[in-house]
Design a protein around this motif. Structure first.
Motif, PDB file in Angstrom:
ATOM      1  N   PHE A  64       0.844  -1.190   0.000  1.00 32.81           N
ATOM      2  CA  PHE A  64       0.000   0.000   0.000  1.00 32.81           C
ATOM      3  C   PHE A  64       0.880   1.240   0.000  1.00 32.81           C
ATOM      4  O   PHE A  64       1.782   1.369   0.827  1.00 32.81           O
ATOM      5  N   SER A  69      -1.913   1.147  -4.860  1.00 39.63           N
ATOM      6  CA  SER A  69      -1.407  -0.090  -4.277  1.00 39.63           C
ATOM      7  C   SER A  69      -0.800  -0.930  -5.392  1.00 39.63           C
ATOM      8  O   SER A  69      -1.107  -0.748  -6.565  1.00 39.63           O
ATOM      9  N   ASN A  85      -5.851   4.297  -6.037  1.00 46.05           N
ATOM     10  CA  ASN A  85      -6.903   4.285  -5.021  1.00 46.05           C
ATOM     11  C   ASN A  85      -8.202   4.893  -5.542  1.00 46.05           C
ATOM     12  O   ASN A  85      -9.283   4.388  -5.254  1.00 46.05           O
TER      13      ASN A  85
END
Length: 135
Positions: A64, A69, A85
């Motif tokens: 992350f 990610s 994201n």
């Protein structure tokens, strides 16, 4: 310049659970022993399994970062997935897989992350992270 910074440090990383890695080591050692004693063809398979064990030991399957990610599943030849994201539309669990619906250019892609390969605590963190991003 790429949106994914190769020099950035991940906020959190998740590797394969020990119980899944150790199976390869035990099978590799057993294949080597049987190969040395009985069937020489198994020596190569034993060495291969032990090499895969060491590869999985160093593998960080999910990382992350602040804005995205990175997912690298177990297969050596499988590419890394970089998932922004903001592009995550939904996250749901179906049959021990986390299904992520990700917006890509003009369509939506489904990314499937196997959950059984992670330890229970890591699994919960990964699920909650992606569900939070999906809204």
């Amino acid at each position: 310049m790429s949106e994914y910074d190769a020099t950035a440090e991940p906020l959190e990383t998740f590797g394969v659970a020990d119980k899944h890695k150790n199976i390869l080591l035990y099978m590799g050692i057993a294949a080597l022993v049987i190969g040395l004693l009985i069937v020489p063809h198994l020596i190569g398979m034993g060495i291969f399994m032990i090499a895969i064990f060491f590869f999985h030991s160093k593998l960080e399957a999910v990382r992350f970062y602040k804005d995205y990610s990175e997912v690298k599943l177990l297969a050596i030849a499988r590419p890394r997935w970089f998932i922004k994201n903001k592009d995550i539309n939904s996250a749901e669990i179906i049959k021990d897989f986390l299904h992520l619906e990700v917006a890509a250019k003009e369509k939506t892609i489904t990314r499937k992350i196997p959950l059984k390969i992670f330890a229970e605590d890591d699994r919960k963190k990964i699920i909650s992270h992606y569900k939070k991003l999906a809204g």
